[in-house]
Design a protein around this motif. Structure first.
Motif, PDB file in Angstrom:
ATOM      1  N   GLN A 124     122.457 -35.425  -7.813  1.00 19.27           N
ATOM      2  CA  GLN A 124     123.769 -35.348  -7.984  1.00 19.27           C
ATOM      3  C   GLN A 124     124.332 -34.093  -7.647  1.00 19.27           C
ATOM      4  O   GLN A 124     125.385 -34.226  -6.894  1.00 19.27           O
ATOM      5  CB  GLN A 124     124.192 -35.560  -9.513  1.00 19.27           C
ATOM      6  CG  GLN A 124     123.758 -36.834 -10.357  1.00 19.27           C
ATOM      7  CD  GLN A 124     124.921 -37.818  -9.585  1.00 19.27           C
ATOM      8  OE1 GLN A 124     125.771 -37.451  -9.229  1.00 19.27           O
ATOM      9  NE2 GLN A 124     124.507 -39.060  -9.923  1.00 19.27           N
ATOM     10  N   SER A 173     122.627 -33.700  -3.398  1.00 22.61           N
ATOM     11  CA  SER A 173     122.903 -34.841  -2.069  1.00 22.61           C
ATOM     12  C   SER A 173     124.081 -35.649  -2.492  1.00 22.61           C
ATOM     13  O   SER A 173     124.654 -35.904  -1.497  1.00 22.61           O
ATOM     14  CB  SER A 173     121.667 -35.948  -2.520  1.00 22.61           C
ATOM     15  OG  SER A 173     120.453 -35.158  -2.267  1.00 22.61           O
ATOM     16  N   PHE A 174     124.713 -35.525  -3.709  1.00 21.49           N
ATOM     17  CA  PHE A 174     126.023 -36.031  -3.712  1.00 21.49           C
ATOM     18  C   PHE A 174     127.144 -35.508  -3.783  1.00 21.49           C
ATOM     19  O   PHE A 174     128.147 -35.573  -4.241  1.00 21.49           O
ATOM     20  CB  PHE A 174     125.805 -37.318  -4.892  1.00 21.49           C
ATOM     21  CG  PHE A 174     124.683 -38.344  -4.842  1.00 21.49           C
ATOM     22  CD1 PHE A 174     124.397 -38.902  -6.070  1.00 21.49           C
ATOM     23  CD2 PHE A 174     124.360 -38.715  -3.793  1.00 21.49           C
ATOM     24  CE1 PHE A 174     123.569 -40.010  -6.051  1.00 21.49           C
ATOM     25  CE2 PHE A 174     123.387 -39.707  -3.720  1.00 21.49           C
ATOM     26  CZ  PHE A 174     122.966 -40.430  -4.928  1.00 21.49           C
ATOM     27  N   ASN A 175     126.878 -34.019  -3.745  1.00 20.76           N
ATOM     28  CA  ASN A 175     127.947 -33.024  -3.683  1.00 20.76           C
ATOM     29  C   ASN A 175     128.677 -32.865  -5.184  1.00 20.76           C
ATOM     30  O   ASN A 175     129.590 -32.255  -5.007  1.00 20.76           O
ATOM     31  CB  ASN A 175     128.648 -33.127  -2.578  1.00 20.76           C
ATOM     32  CG  ASN A 175     128.170 -33.001  -1.195  1.00 20.76           C
ATOM     33  OD1 ASN A 175     127.607 -32.153  -1.268  1.00 20.76           O
ATOM     34  ND2 ASN A 175     128.720 -33.745  -0.248  1.00 20.76           N
TER      35      ASN A 175
END
Lengths: 460, 313
Positions: free
Chosen positions: B277, B280-282
């Motif tokens: 989270q 990778s998903f910033n």
């Protein structure tokens, strides 16, 4: 020490609250500080040191080359190189952390195409619109390449080099299987037909390398299923601020993958899920273990003796390269993505930073970068130059494919769509009973779970 | 002799008569906090606050903001109250992640304790060379950095690896068909050296007279183990269980290297999900919130460990 249990708990809670309070005071809203006077004597340049170019040696050679050219023409200003080791995620994370603080933010950074939109929206980057018209190279970039750094009319980054895709096939194996070469697939059915023939005639050979699973991340889609999605009648992945999780194009592409996997035409699960799956064909082709691959423009350069990753002198005679057809024919399909230069919004000397970009985009440096990093140079006059086309076989073809390629989304949440699609394609490979409907559901539910149900869209 | 003076304060009878007011002497049998010790404790306290309380407090605060790694709220972020908590409650990967973490931890702990105890027991009666070799291998496995252990297990359990070759199924990909089982085995393998050392020391502390007495009473080996050694080992088992739990809860590297949380979400334990989270998903704030949940769980186990390891007089 004798303290009542209540006292101990109270003390623990109090200390945690104090810590949170202290932290909150120091962690309140920050905004980007305004740029300094504009004539700083050092410009910092950040770049990937092991992942972007084909070898670390060539990385250092190229960046030192451009730094020296800059310092020779700008006496008094020094270039400070900030190499970032590690792979794509490490580079992106490290750059994100460097940019948070104006004193560590690099003046010029090499950022991946897919991140530009994100970074522009965070206020980290400086628009370049005023400097671009006076350059000799900007107008030679195809429209699609110019648009990759443009958001809200402002250009935040300019391309350093692009990757596009095409089909690689082993002419010798094709001849053994009785398929006539040179081979030109006109549509997806032609690709399937050739793969089936290989499977029938050459049992020990992997017929088609079609990436699946989330092991290779966004690159796995760039060199995999996205090349098919963009070749359908519904190529859209992002529609405004909604994500397309179901469309005829996505369904047809997943159906193609399912057919390939179910008929045993793809590589094994282990090979596809490996984190290195994107570059495995480079080793398999010379060993004669692979017949067809959806590959990228950097393959031919990697096989030269100069790059040696691995060197395969017989590559030009053995390999054929042909553009990926659209679903029903009549067009070329390819994804597009690469690396770009951007200037920090807080740069201490934006003029010098842009001068460096100008030097990096000149003919010699741009073609060197393209040859040494496995790119197509973004400039039309460069990708037709002999220095580029003669470097490795079929490089000229990749230049021709470039203007027809389609950009991948550059939004914050693309990585979530990538993970969802990786899960969906991985599911098809792992479990042969997975239907296309189930795979679509995996993608849809993953993205809606992370971003909310009104962030997904079905195209008809 | 204690008597009272006119104002009710303690007074004492002097040997040759007369009374003298007794200074208010404190009772010496009660433990009192020595405030002078704060000076000596101060350096450790400062380090604890700076390196633990403040960062953890900051992480708690961040969990309730909208901070992102890159994006519009990367620099100008603000407190968003319970918005992230609402997202947590609606996130269907989070309960899956908690369940996977529980399975991973319980599996690793059970495996580590059983294998460690078995190794320690067998080593007692093994000959010198075998004891050195086995003990050495177990300890090397424990000291190995997570990257090495992860790569070794990745290579062994994917197609063409030693697992498959030994079982005659060399093209099987165990890692991707049974990911949680394989990573739990890998974690057990890397922790059992530690358990073995702890249990070996505990076994040495069991007085041999007790075992001899049991043998004289015709107790079988199983009875000796179950009724004598196991109860005497109980405190060690409890502390080992808690320690391995704490070590495993935070174990990010091994799983990240072997499967990155995949395939799909099948090994997406809490530390890996938090990283996904955040990086990778910033979504740094949401990743911090998941981290906060991990801190709370680990704190509960930590308290249990402190209570269990209190010396009972």
């Amino acid at each position: 020490m004798r303290m009542g249990r209540l006292t101990r708990c109270a003390l623990a809670a109090l200390s945690l609250a104090v810590a949170a309070g202290v932290a909150a005071c120091s962690g309140t809203a920050h905004t980007a500080t305004s740029p300094s006077s504009g004539n700083a004597k050092t410009i910092k340049v950040a770049f990937g040191s092991t992942y972007v170019f084909d070898t670390t040696g060539l990385t250092n050679k190229w960046w030192n080359q451009v730094a020296q050219q800059f310092e020779a023409s700008h006496p008094g200003i020094k270039v400070q190189l900030v190499p970032i080791p590690g792979s794509y995620n490490d580079i992106v994370n490290k750059l994100s952390l460097l940019y948070r603080n104006p004193s560590t933010a690099p003046d010029v950074a090499e950022i991946p195409t897919g991140q530009i939109g994100l970074w522009a929206s965070s206020g980290y980057l400086r628009p370049l619109n005023s400097e671009l018209p006076s350059t000799s190279w900007w107008n030679e970039f195809p429209a699609v390449v110019q648009s990759e750094g443009t958001f809200g009319g402002k250009v935040y980054a300019v391309n350093q080099g692009e990757n596009d895709s095409a089909i690689f096939y082993n002419k010798k194996l094709f001849a053994q299987a009785g398929i006539s070469v040179p081979w030109t697939p006109h549509n997806w059915s032609d690709i399937l037909a050739a793969a089936r023939k290989i499977k029938a005639k050459l049992p020990g050979v992997i017929p088609l390398w079609f990436l699946a699973g989330s092991g290779s991340g966004a690159n796995g889609l760039l060199q995999g299923i996205n090349n098919f999605i963009v070749g359908t009648a519904t190529p859209k992945i992002q529609d405004g601020n909604k994500w397309v999780v179901d469309s005829p194009g996505i369904r047809d592409s997943l159906t193609l993958l399912k057919t390939v996997v179910d008929e045993g035409l793809d590589a094994s699960e282990s090979q596809l899920f490996s984190p290195n799956a994107v570059t495995t064909p480079l080793a398999l082709f010379p060993q004669g273990k692979l017949a067809i691959a959806i590959g990228s423009n950097y393959y031919p350069g990697n096989w030269t003796k100069f790059i040696n990753a691995p060197a395969w002198p017989a590559a030009p005679q053995t390999m054929g390269v042909v553009p990926i057809p659209t679903e029903h024919g009549g067009g070329i399909a390819s994804t597009l993505g690469g690396w770009d230069y951007a200037i920090s919004a807080n740069s201490g000397n934006p003029k010098a930073a842009f001068d460096l970009i100008n030097i990096m985009e000149n003919r010699q440096n741009s073609i060197d970068a393209a040859n040494w990093a496995g790119w197509v140079p973004p400039n039309k006059t460069y990708w037709t130059a002999p220095a580029f086309t003669n470097f490795a076989f079929s490089q000229a073809l990749f230049g021709q494919i470039l203007p027809h390629a389609t950009l991948t989304p550059s939004s914050a949440n693309y990585s979530i769509w990538v993970q969802g699609m990786g899960n969906a394609t991985g599911q098809i490979v792992q479990n042969p009973n997975t239907t296309v409907n189930q795979a679509i559901n995996t993608l849809k539910s993953y993205v809606s779970n992370q971003l909310g149900p009104d962030s997904v869209e079905t195209l008809k | 002799m204690a008597t009272m003076n006119a104002s009710g304060a303690p007074a004492e009878m002097l040997p040759f008569g007369g009374r003298q007011d007794v200074p208010q002497r404190k009772r010496l049998d009660v433990e009192r906090f020595q405030w002078g010790s704060m000076v000596l404790l101060l350096p450790a306290l400062v380090l604890l606050v700076l390196l633990f309380l403040i960062p953890v407090g900051y992480a708690f605060f961040l969990g309730f903001t909208n901070l992102r790694l890159v994006g519009p709220t990367a620099l100008s972020y603000h407190f968003t109250g319970l918005a992230n908590v609402r997202q947590l409650l609606h996130d269907n990967v989070f309960p899956l992640s908690v369940e996977l973490t529980a399975i991973f931890v319980v599996g690793s702990v059970v495996g580590t304790v059983i294998v460690g105890l078995a190794l320690a027991l067998l080593m007692r009666t093994a000959n010198g060379l075998i004891r050195i070799l086995v003990g050495g291998v177990a300890v090397v496995a424990w000291m190995m950095p997570a990257v090495t252990a992860g790569m070794t297990w990745y290579a062994s359990t994917t197609a063409g690896g030693t697992f498959g070759t030994l079982l005659g199924l060399s093209s099987s990909d165990f890692l991707h068909s049974q990911p949680l089982l394989i990573v739990t085995l890998a974690n057990t393998w890397s922790q059992c050296g530690f358990a073995m050392l702890v249990f070996a020391a505990a076994l040495r502390n069991i007085p041999s007279e007790v075992i001899e007495a049991a043998t004289l009473e015709n107790a079988s080996r199983v009875q000796r183990f179950r009724m004598i050694m196991l109860p005497l080992l109980r405190p060690t088992i409890v502390t080992t269980v808690l320690l391995v739990t704490l070590l495993t809860l935070a174990n990010f590297s091994l799983i990240y290297i072997m499967t990155q949380g995949g395939p799909g979400n099948s090994t997406n334990i809490l530390p890996v999900y938090s990283y996904q989270q955040a990086f990778s998903f910033n979504n740094l704030a949401y990743g911090a919130l998941i981290g906060d949940v991990m801190v709370i769980i680990a704190t509960m186990f930590g308290f249990a460990y402190v209570r269990a390891s209190k010396v009972r007089v």
